[in-house]
Structures are given as structure tokens and as C-alpha cells.
Design an enzyme around this catalytic site. Structure first.
Site, PDB file in Angstrom:
ATOM      1  N   HIS A 117      12.967 -38.357  28.116  1.00  0.00           N
ATOM      2  CA  HIS A 117      12.824 -39.798  28.238  1.00  0.00           C
ATOM      3  C   HIS A 117      12.234 -40.306  26.927  1.00  0.00           C
ATOM      4  CE1 HIS A 117      12.489 -39.246  32.857  1.00  0.00           C
ATOM      5  NE2 HIS A 117      13.746 -39.415  32.485  1.00  0.00           N
ATOM      6  N   GLU A 131       8.666 -42.016  26.330  1.00  0.00           N
ATOM      7  CA  GLU A 131       7.450 -41.306  26.730  1.00  0.00           C
ATOM      8  C   GLU A 131       6.966 -40.463  25.561  1.00  0.00           C
ATOM      9  OE1 GLU A 131       8.669 -39.336  30.288  1.00  0.00           O
ATOM     10  OE2 GLU A 131       8.969 -41.217  31.384  1.00  0.00           O
ATOM     11  N   HIS A 178       6.402 -35.097  29.909  1.00  0.00           N
ATOM     12  CA  HIS A 178       6.779 -36.486  30.196  1.00  0.00           C
ATOM     13  C   HIS A 178       5.569 -37.401  30.061  1.00  0.00           C
ATOM     14  CE1 HIS A 178      10.894 -36.092  32.164  1.00  0.00           C
ATOM     15  NE2 HIS A 178      10.536 -34.841  31.940  1.00  0.00           N
ATOM     16  N   GLU A 230       3.300 -34.549  33.603  1.00  0.00           N
ATOM     17  CA  GLU A 230       3.203 -36.002  33.493  1.00  0.00           C
ATOM     18  C   GLU A 230       1.877 -36.366  32.828  1.00  0.00           C
ATOM     19  OE1 GLU A 230       5.426 -38.158  34.204  1.00  0.00           O
ATOM     20  OE2 GLU A 230       6.849 -37.203  35.569  1.00  0.00           O
TER      21      GLU A 230
END
Length: 863
Positions: free
Chosen positions: A424, A427, A520, A592
Site C-alpha cells: 500500500h 503507508e 503496513h 500494522e
């Protein structure tokens, strides 16, 4: 002819690095024996692509700067004076039949598709882009041809604030500005040539759109004009429009991800012509997420060039009157949300930048990899390769990091760890964690050297370079979230993840992959946490949770185990985490990292800095050593703690439901899915399926695969074959009747043959079983059996053997556990110490462990 023109053309076309490489390469293997000047410059043949319209999107390089549609026709015009007649004949032959090119060379470089059809295009040599040039410019990023790009090269310094940057504390008096729009305001910046939903990527080139770059901003009327000048046509920038609604107030519209109509979260833009000690207000009007960390104290980032040049101050958290709220303007479509904040610039006539998070561009990555490639020490154990080319033709890099092994057996014993980031593109926190990991694993720290001795690291530092370059938040240039398409069959439309999955598949055939982790960012939850996959094998129950729990103990002020989740949902089946898990990697995670900060320990209510994220890369390495410690104390301690935590969760869940349960019974049989919350609150997007222009291509490939895999029954062509089959069927029928009624006398002759037939069958069956056992053991030895991949203690044999053999390197002569380095720049010391002893691999006096004999096939001294 004209000799001067002929000489000039030869000088322009002949000296080419690709020509030299292919000439020596093919000549060395005996494939090319012609004179060097008999063929045209091979650099032009890199432009030859498929003419089929269905490959318009899937070409990995896109269209070049060709005005003439047929490259072969262009070649005829380029070399009318300097080519020999033999070369003209060859070009004409190729233009009539492109497959004739493969005949004289007998080369394996011609591309074939999955069904064996020849594609008249030379394969790119694997090692051609393996190393950066020691001098000269880097490979310039390739942009879609619709994008305008300014020529300036931006660079930001790295800086750590001397004091913690605390969250913004709302006062309750923050203003909610009403959205005015361009009807009542003045447009001071706007991009017109931005592809949106309905269009799709066709081609790319260095520098983006051709022609003169126009000025989308207003022109200042004089030195007294205090209008801000906006710009975002640089790497990772994505401002679409700026409207001046008051003297010092601006409404900003973000550009959606290219070829889509959504995913507005990341922002990165520049302002100039600032005024000191004046309060400006910025309001972003088209954000799409109903929840955001800006509602709980997150601040935007600002960078001042004057501060960077004079005071060495980099990105810092700034902003007041911060509010995140719903846009009242309703156009009948999806609702928009606004982010507003006020700012005072530190200098007059300054150039400042605003960003959602610390930017990390494709050029930043290339500069870092260039320094690694040019480092004489690091380049010995870090091999840089090209994994593939992205849709726009940008290089996707693959790093293989491990110390050279002394023997093939030692090389085969190494397990693998696969890490990736920036699937992504918005990010960027994933890139900073990756940078921290690379800084440590490439250092001379004893722990880093030990990790390189026992592991092979496969690292893809930027999976989606196209999205990073153009400033997308979530998608690639295919207009889709790549982390929902890891099961794709469209290799040339989603090359980055297709080649990553294929690389891991080949790696699993060679060795066990202990861990996979994709880095991420998260925009709705603070702290750092992992998403994993629940293991269904009771023998290894809760083992997938051990690594996250260990990581939370090693970084207690940053990592939250309570935020981790291990549920596999149907909507996440296409993610890298789930696909790698289904391929056999038990410890498969998505890491994350928040865009905000920490709510834990000493860092409570403070924003994360670049150094905080880089330290997480170090803690990943630190936790790997704990996870694979031959002393199983830490592992078993975490496992016992996990079981106790789960008991408490089950008890809590049943209390909420108003039911009683005997937790002393067989409580471990309870499905974890019943008590675990879903990851629907994650920073995710549902898969939109394939773009319309790719649906027919996918159906065609699927249909072709089914036909290719379908087994056709071979017809019996002769009477002899039919008779043999008839006799065989009769014999089997008679044997079945004998089993049902062995007393029948009519089958006496057949019964006499029965022992021989069955004896042969039993012998064949037993020999098959004997042959199967070695294969099974070999599979276990090579780490392909799923059961063997779950016990980290099996690293003990290798480590203790290395300890007993007395490594020639001084750091291993006494113990496998070197003293931990005290260099704080390489090993950030955690603020809170974990709950266990920090002794690493204590030297124990044991007998020499027997080294397992590994198969030598496909095993190299340097993996």
C-alpha cells in the site's frame, strides 16, 4: 552516401551496454558466432512488444518514446546508411516472421507463456540490473504518460525531535469551517490531466507527460501578494486542487488513487510564499473514512526548508484547532469527511511541505540500495537482484541477505525469513520499519551476524513502486488494491505480487520458511500490532501467537499484543498474509504500524518518530533470536501465558452471554473464532474485483488453463490393446467373484493363479511403501513438511554444531551467543525491559550434534 552522417549514426547506435553484455554472453555459450556489426543495435529490440491489444495494459515497460507505431519500421529508418545488406535481410525476415529470431540463436531467452506458446520477445537477463552503477545517475522513475512532473529533485533530512511530540488535546472550541467551494472562492491550484475511474493505465515514460510543464498555480501580482503557491507534481505528491476562500484560508482537494474514484487519506504537498506569525487554515474536504486518528490527537507533519538548511530541523508535528468531521455538502454520492487545522509558518518567504506521515519515496529507496551495493562489506552478504518490473516498468528490488556458508549441508540447514513493505503506497511507515530492519541486519553487530548465519532473508522493500511514485494511498496503476490479489493469475497485470508469490513458492521448495511478515500502516488505531492466522492443528495450538507476544515483551512501549488478531476472514483470502499461510508458512503476519503514536508505557500519548519505527525493525531481529532460542524456556513461558490469557477471554465471553462453563474441562477444544473479534475494523478495503478491461483476459486465461490441465483419455488404437484390456477386465471380474464365493468349482483354474497375482500385488505394494518412506523423510529433512516448520528448536542442531566445530570467525570461537553490542545507534535500547532473562544462546556442554545429511540437489554454498 554521406560519410559524416554515416559516422555520426554509428557513434549514436553502436556503443551500448546491453549490446556488449548480450554479445559476450551469447558468444561465451557458443550461440552467437556472427560478426559484431552484422546485427543492429540490440537496445532497439527492447522496444519490441506484443501487438495484441489485450497486452496493452500488461506490458511491463509500457510504451517508450516511439512516434512510429511499428518498432521494426523505426529500425529501418534509424539505420538506412550504416546497416549492411545482411542486416537488412534479417530485419525483413523478422518482420515477416518474428519467430525466426529464435532459430539461429537457439537461446533460452525467448519468452514462453504458461501453455508453451512462444512470445517473440527476449527475456530480460536476470542479473542485468543486479547492481547499481558505481557512478552516474540512478534509474529515473517512470510515470504514466498522463501525469505532469516537475523537474525539481526533493530531499528531506532525517531528524529526531529532542522532546516527545504529544498528541493534540482538543479544547472543545475548535472551529468547524463551512465548505465554500470554488463558486465563492478562487482556485489557486488545479490539476486537469488526472486519470480517474473508467480510464486505465496504457503506457509510461520517464518524466511523465510530454511537452512543456504548465503552471497550474496562480501568478503573483507583486511582492505584496500573499497568495500561497501550491505544488504536488513530484514523487508521492497528490494534491488535486486548492481554493482560496479567505485571505489566509484554503480548501484542499486530494487526488484519488489513479484510475479510481476513491482512497483519499494520504496527502503530501508543498506551499511557498509564506508569511511569518500569520495564522493560516487548511481544510481537506474529500476524505473518505468516517473514523481517523485525527479525532484522538494526531497532528499533521510540517517541514520547513529554511529550518532544515539553517538549524538542521526536519519533519515535525504541527497544527492547532484540529478537527475531523463530516462534510455537510451532500452530492448524492458517498459522504466526504473534512480535516481542518491551523498553522503559523516559522519564516517569511519559506518553502514548506505538509504530509500525512513521513514520506519515503522510490528515489529514497534507490539511494539507500545504492549505498549498500557500493559498500564492500555489506555487498558480500547482501545480494541485490531484480524481482520483476512493475506495470510502469519500474524495478521491484529483491534483497537476499545471509552469510556465505562453508558447505552445502550448512547452506541447506538455513531457514528462510521473508519480509516485504509498501504494497500500500501511502503507508510509508512500513518503509521506515523496513529501513530499521535493514540497518541492523546489515550491521556488524554480533546478533546480526548470528542471524545471517542461521537464516536466509528474502526482502522486498517496495512492492508497489508505481503507487509510491504517483502518490497513491492504496492501489497500483491497475486501479486495484494489490493486497487483495495475491491469488491472481494475471502475471503481467499484477506483476509485483505474482512474482513475490512465485518467489516464495520456489523458496519453499528449497528450504523451510520460518516467518513471513508484510509491513503496513494503520490510520484508525494507535500502537503497532500484528494480524496473523489461526493454526488448526492442535499439536501446534497457539504457536502462531508466540512471536507477537515475544515482540510485545521486547518493545512494550510500542507494540500492543491486545490489538493483535488471528482470525482469517473470507474477505481477506487474497491478502499476502493468508495466501502465504495457506502455502504452508505458519508464522505469516501483517504488521500494522499506526500513523499516530503510542498509548503504552513511557511513550504514552506521544507521536511515533522515524527512530521509533526504525527501532521496530531492530526488535523484529531481536525477537527472531528469542523465538529460535535452543533454550525453550522463553517459548514455553509465552505458550503458558497465552493459554492463561485465552482462559480469561473464554470466561469473559461466557459471562457476557450469561452462560456457565467449566474451564477445567476440555476448554481448548473451543473454536477461537467464537471468541475472537474480526479484523473488519482494520485499515482495509474490500476487493473491487478486476477492472472491466481485465475481466475478459482473466476468463480467457482460466479457460485455457482448464483445457491445458484436462487429462485426455488415450484411445485404444489396435485390436491387441483392446484384447488386453478385455482380458484384464475379465480377470478382475473373476477375482471379485472368487472373493464373494470362493467355493465355486467353476473357477478352479483361476483360483490357482490367485496366489501368484496377489503375491505380485503385495510385493509391488510393499516396494511402493518402502520407496515412499525415504521420500517422506527427505521431505521432512528439506523442511517441506508442514509439521517440521513449526518447531523453532530444531535450529539447535545447526547452532550447536557450528559452536562445536569452532567457527573460523572470532565471534563464534567461544560461544554461539556473543555479547550484545552496546552501540546504541545500531541497537536502540528499549525503554522497558522484557520479563525474561536476556541471555542469548547460553553455551552448554553437549555432545556433538549429528549434522543431518541434506540432499545436494539445488543446494549452493551461497544461497
Amino acid at each position: 552516401m554521406f560519410p559524416a552522417l554515416e559516422t555520426e549514426l554509428k557513434q549514436e547506435t553502436c556503443p551500448d551496454p546491453y549490446e556488449d553484455f548480450m554479445y559476450h554472453h551469447l558468444q561465451y555459450y557458443g550461440y552467437f558466432k556472427a560478426q559484431r556489426g552484422s546485427l543492429p543495435n540490440s537496445a532497439s529490440h527492447q522496444h519490441v512488444r506484443k501487438n495484441n491489444p489485450r497486452y496493452g495494459l500488461s506490458g511491463s515497460f509500457g510504451e517508450r518514446e516511439d512516434v512510429i507505431p511499428d518498432p521494426l519500421q523505426k529500425e529501418k529508418l534509424l539505420w538506412p546508411t550504416c546497416l549492411s545488406s545482411a542486416a537488412h535481410r534479417q530485419i525483413e525476415a523478422v518482420s515477416r516472421d518474428p519467430l525466426m529470431l529464435s532459430s539461429p540463436l537457439k537461446s533460452r531467452q525467448l519468452l514462453h507463456d504458461e501453455f508453451g506458446e512462444v512470445n517473440p520477445c527476449l527475456r530480460e537477463p536476470r542479473d542485468l540490473f543486479a547492481f547499481f552503477p558505481s557512478s552516474g545517475p540512478l534509474q529515473a522513475p517512470r510515470w504514466p504518460i498522463e501525469c505532469e512532473v516537475i523537474k525539481e529533485n526533493l530531499h528531506h533530512i532525517e531528524w529526531v525531535p529532542p522532546q516527545p511530540e504529544y498528541f493534540y488535546q482538543p479544547t472543545g472550541n475548535e472551529k468547524l469551517p463551512e465548505i465554500v467551494g470554488e463558486e465563492k472562492g478562487t482556485v489557486v491550484y488545479q490539476l486537469d490531466s488526472v486519470p480517474t475511474e473508467g480510464s486505465y493505465f496504457t503506457s509510461s515514460r520517464v518524466g511523465g507527460k510530454r511537452g512543456i510543464i504548465r503552471e497550474p498555480a496562480v501568478t503573483l501580482q507583486g511582492p505584496e501578494d500573499n497568495t500561497l503557491l501550491f505544488e504536488s507534481r513530484f514523487e508521492s505528491g497528490n494534491l488535486q486542487k486548492a481554493v482560496r476562500v479567505d485571505t489566509y484560508e484554503y480548501e484542499l482537494t486530494l487526488r484519488t488513487d489513479l484510475y479510481t474514484n476513491k482512497h483519499t487519506q494520504w496527502f503530501y504537498f508543498r506551499v511557498q510564499n509564506t508569511r511569518k506569525d500569520t495564522t493560516y487554515r487548511f481544510t481537506i474536504v474529500n476524505l473518505l473514512k468516517p473514523k481517523s486518528l485525527y479525532t484522538v490527537g494526531m497532528k499533521p507533519l510540517m517541514y520547513s526548508e529554511l529550518d532544515a538548511n539553517t538549524h538542521n530541523i526536519g519533519w515535525r508535528r504541527e497544527g492547532n484547532e484540529i478537527r475531523y468531521y463530516k462534510n455537510n455538502t451532500d452530492d448524492g454520492q458517498q459522504p466526504f469527511y473534512c480535516l481542518t487545522w491551523t498553522i503559523q509558518f516559522p519564516h517569511d518567504q519559506d518553502t514548506c511541505f505538509f504530509a500525512h506521515f513521513y514520506p519515503y519515496t522510490y528515489t529514497d529507496l534507490q539511494c539507500y540500495l545504492l549505498s549498500v551495493a557500493n559498500n564492500p562489506v555489506q555487498s558480500q552478504f547482501c545480494k541485490l537482484r531484480t524481482l520483476c518490473r512493475s506495470l510502469a516498468g519500474n524495478t521491484v528490488y529483491l534483497l537476499t541477505i545471509t552469510n556465505p556458508s562453508r558447505t552445502p549441508r550448512e547452506a541447506a540447514a538455513k531457514k528462510a525469513v521473508v519480509l516485504s513493505a509498501r504494497v500500500h503506497p501511502g503507508e510509508s511507515n512500513g518503509s521506515w520499519i523496513m529501513k530499521g530492519f535493514l540497518d541492523f541486519i546489515l550491521s556488524n553487530s554480533p546478533d546480526a551476524q548470528l542471524l545471517r548465519d542461521i537464516f536466509v532473508f528474502k526482502v522486498v522493500p517496495m512492492l508497489n513502486p508505481d503507487g509510491v511514485i504517483v502518490g497513491n494511498y492504496r492501489c497500483s496503476l491497475a486501479g486495484r488494491d494489490l493486497n487483495r490479489h495475491y491469488k491472481t493469475i494475471l502475471k503481467e497485470s499484477f506483476p509485483c505480487i505474482w512474482y513475490t508469490r512465485n518467489m516464495v513458492k520456489r523458496l519453499l521448495e528449497e528450504r523451510e520458511v520460518l516467518l513471513y511478515c508484510d509491513f503496513h500502516g494503520h490510520s484508525r488505531k494507535n500502537n503497532i500490532f500484528l494480524y496473523g492466522c489461526k493454526n488448526n492443528d492442535r499439536k501446534y495450538w497457539l504457536h502462531e501467537r508466540v512471536f507477537p507476544l515475544m515482540l510485545s515483551k521486547n518493545a512494550p512501549d510500542k507494540f500492543s499484543f491486545q490489538s493483535c488478531n488471528f482470525k482469517v476472514q473470507k474477505c481477506k483470502e487474497g491478502t499476502g498474509r493468508v495466501v502465504m499461510w495457506r502455502m504452508g508458512i505458519l508464522n505469516s503476519y501483517t504488521m500494522e504500524s499506526t500513523f499516530g503514536g503510542s498509548t503504552l508505557g513511557n511513550k504514552r500519548d506521544t507521536h511515533f518518530t522515524i527512530e521509533d519505527l526504525k527501532s521496530l525493525g531492530y526488535h523484529v531481529c531481536d525477537t527472531l533470536l528469542d523465538f529460535c532460542d535452543p533454550d525453550r524456556t522463553k517459548f514455553m513461558q509465552c505458550l503458558a501465558e497465552l493459554k492463561e490469557l485465552l482462559k480469561q477471554e473464554i470466561h469473559k465471553k461466557f459471562n457476557e452471554l450469561g452462560q456457565d462453563m467449566d474451564l477445567e474441562g476440555n476448554w481448548s477444544d473451543i473454536s477461537l473464532s467464537d471468541i475472537e473479534s474480526s479484523t473488519s475494523g482494520s485499515d482495509s478495503s474490500l476487493s473491487d474485483g478486476l477492472p472491466v478491461h481485465l475481466l475478459s483476459m482473466a476468463d480467457e486465461v482460466n479457460q485455457k488453463k482448464k483445457m491445458y490441465k484436462k487429462k485426455k483419455k488415450k484411445p485404444l488404437r489396435t485390436r491387441k490393446q483392446r484384447n488386453e484390456q478385455y482380458q484384464k477386465n475379465n480377470l478382475m471380474r473373476e477375482l471379485k467373484l472368487i472373493e464373494d464365493a470362493p467355493e465355486r468349482a467353476g473357477f478352479a483354474s483361476t483360483l490357482q493363479k490367485q496366489p501368484t497375482f496377489f503375491r505380485n500385488s503385495e510385493n509391488a505394494s510393499s516396494s511402493m511403501m518402502q520407496n515412499e518412506k525415504p521420500r517422506l523423510n527427505e521431505s521432512q529433512l528439506r523442511g517441506r513438511d508442514k509439521g517440521t516448520s513449526l518447531d523453532p528448536s530444531k535450529m539447535t542442531s545447526l547452532i550447536l554444531t557450528k559452536n562445536r566445530e569452532g567457527m573460523q570467525r572470532p565471534r563464534f570461537t567461544v560461544s554461539c551467543c556473543p555479547k550484545r553490542s552496546t552501540n546504541s545507534s545500531q541497537e536502540p535500547a528499549p525503554d522497558m525491559k522484557p520479563l525474561w532473562s536476556r541471555n542469548r544462546y547460553p553455551a552448554t556442554k553437549r555432545g556433538r550434534a549429528t549434522m543431518t545429511v541434506y540432499p545436494s540437489l539445488h543446494i549452493y554454498t551461497y544461497p
